[in-house]
Design a protein around this motif. Sequence first.
Motif, PDB file in Angstrom:
ATOM      1  N   GLU A 155       0.832  -1.207   0.000  1.00 43.24           N
ATOM      2  CA  GLU A 155       0.000   0.000   0.000  1.00 43.24           C
ATOM      3  C   GLU A 155       0.859   1.246   0.000  1.00 43.24           C
ATOM      4  O   GLU A 155       0.595   2.210  -0.729  1.00 43.24           O
ATOM      5  N   SER A 159      -2.375  -6.923  -3.598  1.00 42.81           N
ATOM      6  CA  SER A 159      -3.465  -6.159  -3.012  1.00 42.81           C
ATOM      7  C   SER A 159      -3.915  -6.815  -1.719  1.00 42.81           C
ATOM      8  O   SER A 159      -4.139  -8.014  -1.666  1.00 42.81           O
ATOM      9  N   TRP A 200      -9.383  -2.535  -2.726  1.00 40.82           N
ATOM     10  CA  TRP A 200      -8.252  -1.627  -2.840  1.00 40.82           C
ATOM     11  C   TRP A 200      -7.704  -1.660  -4.252  1.00 40.82           C
ATOM     12  O   TRP A 200      -7.325  -0.642  -4.816  1.00 40.82           O
TER      13      TRP A 200
END
Lengths: 682, 143
Positions: free
Chosen positions: A401, A434, A439
């Motif tokens: 992320e 992911s 997301w």
Amino acid sequence: MAMRGLTQFIGDIRNCANKEDERKRVDKEMANIRKHFKEATKLTPYQKKKYVWKMLYIYVLGYEVDFGHMEALNLITAPGYSEKTVGYLACVLLLSETNEFLRLIINSTKNDLMSANEEIQGLSLACVANVGGREFAETLTVDVQKLLFNPQARPQVKKKAALCMLRLLRKYPDNFAEDGIGGNQEQKDKLLDLLDDSSLGVITATMSLLLGLVSHNPELWPDSVNKCCKLLAKLNHPNASKEYGPEYVYYKTINPWLQVKVLRLLQYYPPPEREEVNKRLCEVLQRIISETSMGKNVNTNNSAHAVVFEAVNYVIHMETNQQLIHAAVNMLGQRITSGNQPNYRYLALDAMQRMSHIPEAAQQFKRHQETIIRSLKDNDVSLRRRSLDVLYSMCDSNNSEQVVGELLDYLAGSDFSIREELVLRVAILAERFSPNLQWYVDTILKLMSLAGDYVSDQVWMRVVQIVTNHEDLQLYAAETCFKALKNEAVHESMVKCGGYILGEFGHHIASKRETSAEEQFALLKDKFDSCDQNETKQLLLTAFIKLVNVHPDKVKERVVALLNHHTHTIDAELQQRAIEYLVLSRPDKESMLETVLDVMPNFPERENILTKKIKERERASTTDRTANQIKAGKGGEDDDEDAPTVDLSAGAAGSQTRPKGAGGGGAAPSSGGGGGGGGGGV
Amino acid sequence: MIKFLILVNKQGQTRLARYYEDRTDLSAEERTSQEADIVRKCLMRGEQQCSFLEYKGSKIVYRRYASLFFIIGADEEENELAILEFIHALVETMDRYFESVCELDIMSQLDKAHFIVDEMIVNGCILETNKNLALAPLAVLDK
């Protein structure tokens, strides 16, 4: 040997005020030379030399020289050494390999090869080495080989002969293989013995030749490994400078170029089998990597570190020696933070990227993540590219992320040349690591809004594939697309992506008032009117007819009106779709409509189109194969980059149904094939 | 292998050019424009930035000496620092021969400069880095 005419000419050119004057002076001189060459027989050798030199000078300045080649060639046959120099140089500069003129000099080069004068031999060898073509290879290989292996030949001649061999072998590759030098054990041994020669020049040249041979047929030269290890150890021995001569010590490192070549050759083979050779090699490497420090003198540092970085390459190749890996990682960590030494940061980042597939190393590199992210914003474009590569390799499920976030920020401000690649990489990373699928969808949509121009169709088609195969994602995808499309300025790829998703999965959100069928239709109609590309319009038409299938009573009139409008449009595909869908929307064709527009089946597992695209972009432009390419050729099956990372079959629990009508999965859609690399039935 | 070696000054004028790979596809104009393009990229970079670039698939290593850029283009295999230092070795060799070399020397004695380069690089491979041995044949020529 200063030629006054030439110096005068050069002086004139320099004094020219501008390009126009220069051109005039050059033209005048060319006319002069042409006149003199017409009476070629009356020129003395000195004059011939002078004119050919002027011609060469004009050529280097950048003007086309299309005459005078014959005179240059004739100079080669002249007996004098200085004339020959000019003649050969002219040939090398002016003629390229395929030029027919070159054939004319094969004979004279052959004669010069046999000459008693070593300088002349050197000249002809250098010429053949630089521009020799296939015919040269056929005629001269044997002669050159004789020179190379002749024990009485001077080192000056031997070293050029070695490089000449390399060129000839490259031109006539059969000579590399079994029936050429590769199969002849005696010749192989003689070649390897050259590595023990007392002159480092000969050894360097032989190494280059050996590298060429090995890159073509590594299996034919296993003995070279031991020899090279011995050589490397010798070069790093404290007595080396006494043995080979102080001239070769370049800023405290003895002939760094040779050491680099040796290390490169070792990368073509697995680590040496014999225990003591292996041990000695590791000792030398350990010393090189750990004990080279950054001193004050730039050149000393550079030459020492040239060897260090090549040694690191070898450690990466070996992969198994923990101690060496540890040493290398430490060294790289230090270099990457060396603030005012951009060269080392660049090289360290490069080495890190290549090392990150070794798990122990990758762990330790994480410590430097902040530094790498900072380099991403450096104002040096080379450093930015390298840090991008490293981040891409370093990304895993823990830091994905953060990394993707940083990359997206970078994308917003990056220069256009790397945007497409950056988009591809973000898409691949987003999919691979992911934390959850929502997301992933968000990231791709953000990507499209940031850099829509560079988002190729394959990126959003991949999103569609994934959404199709994961039933639980469809609602979220439909909602997000609807919200994204509500914006005024939306990029065309977003329209295509959103249009398809709403068409196929809009039924999930149709029960809410804000996102009812009418609202969806209105939204898409709005985009329909404002989009540029015909493909988008075609896609949207299909989406409309899908809406009709699901909500016949609510939107049918408006869709039919729209379709009617386009039955005479210029674009053939658009027209065809409009007419076909009109027919499908007639009341008597209701069952056909349902069948045709049934739920799309799941996409089968196939190679991720995006990774395929990235691989295609990595071109190989070297003449010899690199060690990595050879490895990749052998171990292709083990490469797990290809395995689709999002499991496409995960969401396929039974058949998916539409709310209206009993769909059994798997009916063929109307246009376009089903599934596969492109989006089916858009 | 080394694909090319060019010496270009800050105004974009090429002083010396040696190409080691087949360049049949480039006309003289394209060649000069490509050289000028590379020099412009090098000029745009500051002192603090690294000496390595990428241009059309090859690595470019450059070093500036007074008004002259020494630029070498090589393929992916080559070790960048080794090439950087090779440029320096070449400059030192020229320095020894011309006694404190400058751009003017290279321009007016182009033949010698080419000769030195030819002794040190052959067919795109670094051959001789020993200054004495590289300059020896030149001494014969001068006699």
